[in-house]
Design a protein around this motif. Structure first.
Motif, short mmCIF file in Angstrom:
data_model
loop_
_atom_site.label_atom_id
_atom_site.label_comp_id
_atom_site.label_asym_id
_atom_site.label_seq_id
_atom_site.Cartn_x
_atom_site.Cartn_y
_atom_site.Cartn_z
N ARG A 40 9.66 9.86 10.76
CA ARG A 40 8.84 9.54 10.04
C ARG A 40 6.93 8.03 10.74
N SER A 95 0.19 10.91 2.04
CA SER A 95 -1.05 9.73 2.55
C SER A 95 -1.70 10.02 4.13
N ASP A 135 3.75 9.16 10.57
CA ASP A 135 2.64 7.92 10.93
C ASP A 135 1.94 7.23 12.10
N VAL A 146 5.84 11.94 0.53
CA VAL A 146 4.73 11.40 0.25
C VAL A 146 4.17 10.79 2.22
N SER A 147 4.74 10.87 2.81
CA SER A 147 3.73 11.45 4.27
C SER A 147 3.38 12.35 4.23
N TYR A 169 0.53 4.62 -2.36
CA TYR A 169 0.64 6.88 -1.43
C TYR A 169 1.82 6.99 -2.51
N ARG A 170 2.89 6.25 -2.71
CA ARG A 170 4.08 7.11 -3.56
C ARG A 170 3.70 7.16 -4.79
N SER A 184 0.80 -1.21 0.05
CA SER A 184 -0.39 0.25 -0.20
C SER A 184 0.74 1.52 -0.47
N GLY A 185 1.93 1.37 0.40
CA GLY A 185 3.09 2.70 0.42
C GLY A 185 3.24 2.73 -0.97
N GLY A 236 1.25 -2.53 4.56
CA GLY A 236 0.83 -1.06 4.94
C GLY A 236 1.06 -0.78 6.48
N ARG A 237 0.01 0.74 6.59
CA ARG A 237 0.58 0.80 8.21
C ARG A 237 -0.67 0.48 9.03
N ASP A 238 -2.38 0.58 8.14
CA ASP A 238 -3.90 0.56 8.22
C ASP A 238 -4.38 -0.19 8.05
N ARG A 251 -6.18 9.02 0.94
CA ARG A 251 -6.26 7.25 2.44
C ARG A 251 -7.47 6.73 1.26
N LYS A 301 -1.27 10.60 12.62
CA LYS A 301 -2.46 10.96 11.99
C LYS A 301 -3.25 10.64 11.79
O1 DC Z 1 6.21 1.75 3.19
P1 DC Z 1 6.41 3.03 2.48
O2 DC Z 1 7.51 3.46 3.44
O3 DC Z 1 6.94 2.62 1.45
O4 DC Z 1 5.43 4.15 3.25
C1 DC Z 1 4.80 5.39 2.89
C2 DC Z 1 4.42 6.25 3.23
O5 DC Z 1 2.78 6.02 3.22
C3 DC Z 1 4.87 6.03 4.55
O6 DC Z 1 4.74 8.01 4.91
C4 DC Z 1 4.05 5.26 5.83
C5 DC Z 1 2.26 5.76 4.45
N1 DC Z 1 1.22 4.62 4.65
C6 DC Z 1 0.70 5.06 5.04
O7 DC Z 1 0.39 5.74 5.39
N2 DC Z 1 -0.26 3.62 5.04
C7 DC Z 1 -0.42 3.07 4.36
N3 DC Z 1 -0.84 1.46 4.41
C8 DC Z 1 0.92 2.56 3.70
C9 DC Z 1 2.52 3.35 3.92
#
Ligand code: DC
Length: 230
Positions: free
Chosen positions: A183, A96, A187, A92-93, A35-36, A31-32, A122-124, A102, A190
């Protein structure tokens, strides 16, 4: 079957998710990278990330797809290395953190996953995108170890792209660590989609483990889940 993996940068989740997806023949969704890809398009099309309305239009007007090697297809174009530049890293942060972006990315992930076996990370993913995933994992490691991993990655990338005798990366390990900590903070703060450990996620601290050891643990967990009828 849906496998969801979350964790901070450098926790090993992308490597593990990709290995597991390959072994089980599942689709891998990073998923990152989505966003990238949106951050990359904003830079290329001259859209400022602060201009939320334009950012939303930008995300909506393109069609996104993910390939199992971690690259993103935007319309007909395949993006991979372009997504890992310092320019993309820088914004990117912020990209995102836009709630509408999102929502758009979550829709893309759900559309791509429909009717398929997937490993998404990813993160979520465990908390927002697939709260009903069949297996949820949270990979973690200390900031020191995560910085060392990212630093080594940068060095090996430089070594493979530069000519022989080229100087080592000018960024110090301390700077990489500061960037990771910054970061992590962004993260965690958010308003939507912050990195959290889902209550029903299996937590794995990978600080003292090799990638092979993490892979073995995760693969065993998944085999057991599959054997017990998911
Ligand atoms: O994992 P990464 O470094 O490629 O992620 C890029 C950015 O996207 C990082 O700042 C976190 C964000 N991200 C997010 O907010 N939610 C996700 N599910 C995946 C990444």
């Amino acid at each position: 079957m849906r496998v969801a993996i979350d964790g901070p940068a450098g926790s090993g989740k992308s490597t593990i998710a990709q290995m597991i997806a390959e072994r089980l023949g599942f689709l891998y969704i990073n998923s990152g990278s989505l966003y990238r890809a949106i951050a990359f398009l904003a830079l290329r099309e001259g859209v400022a990330w602060q201009d939320v309305e334009k950012m939303i239009n930008l995300a909506k007007k393109h069609r996104f797809d993910c390939l199992s090697d971690g690259s993103v297809i935007v319309d007909e174009e395949c993006l991979k290395e372009e997504l890992r530049t310092p320019e993309v890293d820088d914004i990117v942060s912020q990209v995102s953190a836009i709630p509408e972006i999102r929502a758009e990315v979550n829709n893309i992930i759900r559309r791509i996953s429909e009717g398929k076996d997937v490993v998404s990370e990813g993160r979520d993913i465990t908390t927002v995108v697939f709260p009903d995933a069949d297996v949820k994992l949270y990979l973690d490691a200390s900031p020191k170890i995560r910085a060392e991993r990212r630093y080594r990655e940068r060095l090996s990338k430089k070594a493979s792209t530069k000519e022989e005798g080229a100087e080592a990366d000018s960024i110090s390990i301390e700077e990489v660590r500061k960037n990771i900590e910054m970061r992590d903070k962004l993260d965690a703060q958010k308003p939507i989609g912050a990195l959290k450990i889902a209550e029903d996620a299996i937590y794995l601290d990978t600080s003292d483990l090799t990638i092979e050891q993490v892979y073995d643990k995760v693969y065993k967990i998944l085999r057991a889940r599959i054997a017990h009828g998911r």
